[in-house]
Design a protein around this motif. Sequence first.
Motif, PDB file in Angstrom:
ATOM      1  N   SER A   6       7.581  -5.367   4.831  1.00  0.00           N
ATOM      2  CA  SER A   6       6.515  -5.165   4.450  1.00  0.00           C
ATOM      3  C   SER A   6       5.468  -5.693   4.628  1.00  0.00           C
ATOM      4  CB  SER A   6       6.186  -3.964   3.466  1.00  0.00           C
ATOM      5  OG  SER A   6       6.605  -5.192   2.104  1.00  0.00           O
ATOM      6  N   TRP A  72      -3.153   4.374   8.933  1.00  0.00           N
ATOM      7  CA  TRP A  72      -2.388   3.917   7.853  1.00  0.00           C
ATOM      8  C   TRP A  72      -1.721   2.506   7.227  1.00  0.00           C
ATOM      9  CZ3 TRP A  72       3.240   2.725   9.135  1.00  0.00           C
ATOM     10  CH2 TRP A  72       4.406   3.166   7.780  1.00  0.00           C
ATOM     11  N   GLN A  73      -1.392   1.855   8.274  1.00  0.00           N
ATOM     12  CA  GLN A  73      -1.451   0.732   7.965  1.00  0.00           C
ATOM     13  C   GLN A  73      -2.840  -0.288   7.012  1.00  0.00           C
ATOM     14  OE1 GLN A  73       1.723  -1.940   8.911  1.00  0.00           O
ATOM     15  NE2 GLN A  73       1.884   0.370   8.890  1.00  0.00           N
ATOM     16  N   GLU A  75      -4.652   1.457   4.952  1.00  0.00           N
ATOM     17  CA  GLU A  75      -4.710   1.714   4.055  1.00  0.00           C
ATOM     18  C   GLU A  75      -3.326   1.282   3.316  1.00  0.00           C
ATOM     19  OE1 GLU A  75      -4.099   6.554   4.504  1.00  0.00           O
ATOM     20  OE2 GLU A  75      -6.017   6.611   5.741  1.00  0.00           O
ATOM     21  N   GLU A  76      -2.683   1.210   3.887  1.00  0.00           N
ATOM     22  CA  GLU A  76      -1.338   0.290   3.046  1.00  0.00           C
ATOM     23  C   GLU A  76      -1.764  -1.216   2.221  1.00  0.00           C
ATOM     24  OE1 GLU A  76       2.507  -1.089   4.226  1.00  0.00           O
ATOM     25  OE2 GLU A  76       3.250   0.663   3.889  1.00  0.00           O
ATOM     26  N   TYR A  77      -2.462  -1.686   3.333  1.00  0.00           N
ATOM     27  CA  TYR A  77      -2.835  -2.998   2.763  1.00  0.00           C
ATOM     28  C   TYR A  77      -3.979  -3.225   1.942  1.00  0.00           C
ATOM     29  CZ  TYR A  77      -4.926  -7.714   4.051  1.00  0.00           C
ATOM     30  OH  TYR A  77      -5.119  -9.094   3.711  1.00  0.00           O
ATOM     31  N   MET A  79      -4.404  -1.154  -0.265  1.00  0.00           N
ATOM     32  CA  MET A  79      -3.649  -0.803  -1.263  1.00  0.00           C
ATOM     33  C   MET A  79      -2.929  -1.993  -2.417  1.00  0.00           C
ATOM     34  SD  MET A  79      -2.528   3.058  -1.190  1.00  0.00           S
ATOM     35  CE  MET A  79      -1.220   2.451  -0.464  1.00  0.00           C
ATOM     36  N   ILE A  80      -2.717  -2.439  -1.371  1.00  0.00           N
ATOM     37  CA  ILE A  80      -2.117  -4.094  -1.849  1.00  0.00           C
ATOM     38  C   ILE A  80      -3.379  -4.919  -2.906  1.00  0.00           C
ATOM     39  CG2 ILE A  80      -0.749  -6.102  -1.366  1.00  0.00           C
ATOM     40  CD1 ILE A  80       0.810  -3.946   1.600  1.00  0.00           C
TER      41      ILE A  80
END
Length: 161
Positions: A6, A72-73, A75-77, A79-80
Motif C-alpha cells: 500500500s 485518489w492516490q 489524497e491517500e499519500y 493523508m499518510i
Amino acid sequence: MNKTPSLIDQNNETSPTAKHPEPACGERWTQESQKRHEWIAVAAYFKAERRGFASNHEWDDWLEAELDYAQWQVEEYLMILEEDGGATMIGLQRLAQSIGIEHPESIHTKTDLIQAIQCACQLLPCFRTGAEEQCKLVPDCQWRAECKKLIAEWKRHEKHH
C-alpha cells in the motif's frame, strides 16, 4: 500470491509490517500497473453506466477515471504524510509510478516529482515555485501544507548559508 504494498508501506523505505519479501522492481511495476488499469476500467464502466452507455464517450470516461485514480492516490499519500512526517523520495517515486508517470526514478528532486504528479492530476505544476498568486488560484490545493513545509525548510537553509 504477493501482496501489493500500500502507499502506507511504500512511503517508508522498508516496511516493518511486510510479511513477504518485496517483489522485484519489474514485478512490482507490473502489479501496480495492473491494479491501476483494473481500477480505471471499473471506474470508467460505472461512468459509462451513469450516462446510459451513450456511444462516443468511452475515452472521456477512461480519461476521467484515470484522473480520479491519480487524485485518489495523491489524497491517500498526503493523508499518510500527515501521520508519518515529510515526503521521501522513494515514497514520491512510488506515488508517481502508481499514477502512471513513466520512469519516476529518473526524476531526482522532490520538487520536480511533485510537479510531475501535479501535472498528472491536471493541476498547475506550481509546487514550490514561490508564486503566492498561483497558490491563490488553487484554493483547495492538495499540496499546500507540504509546499509550505518545504518552502520554510528551504528558507531556513538559505539563512544559514
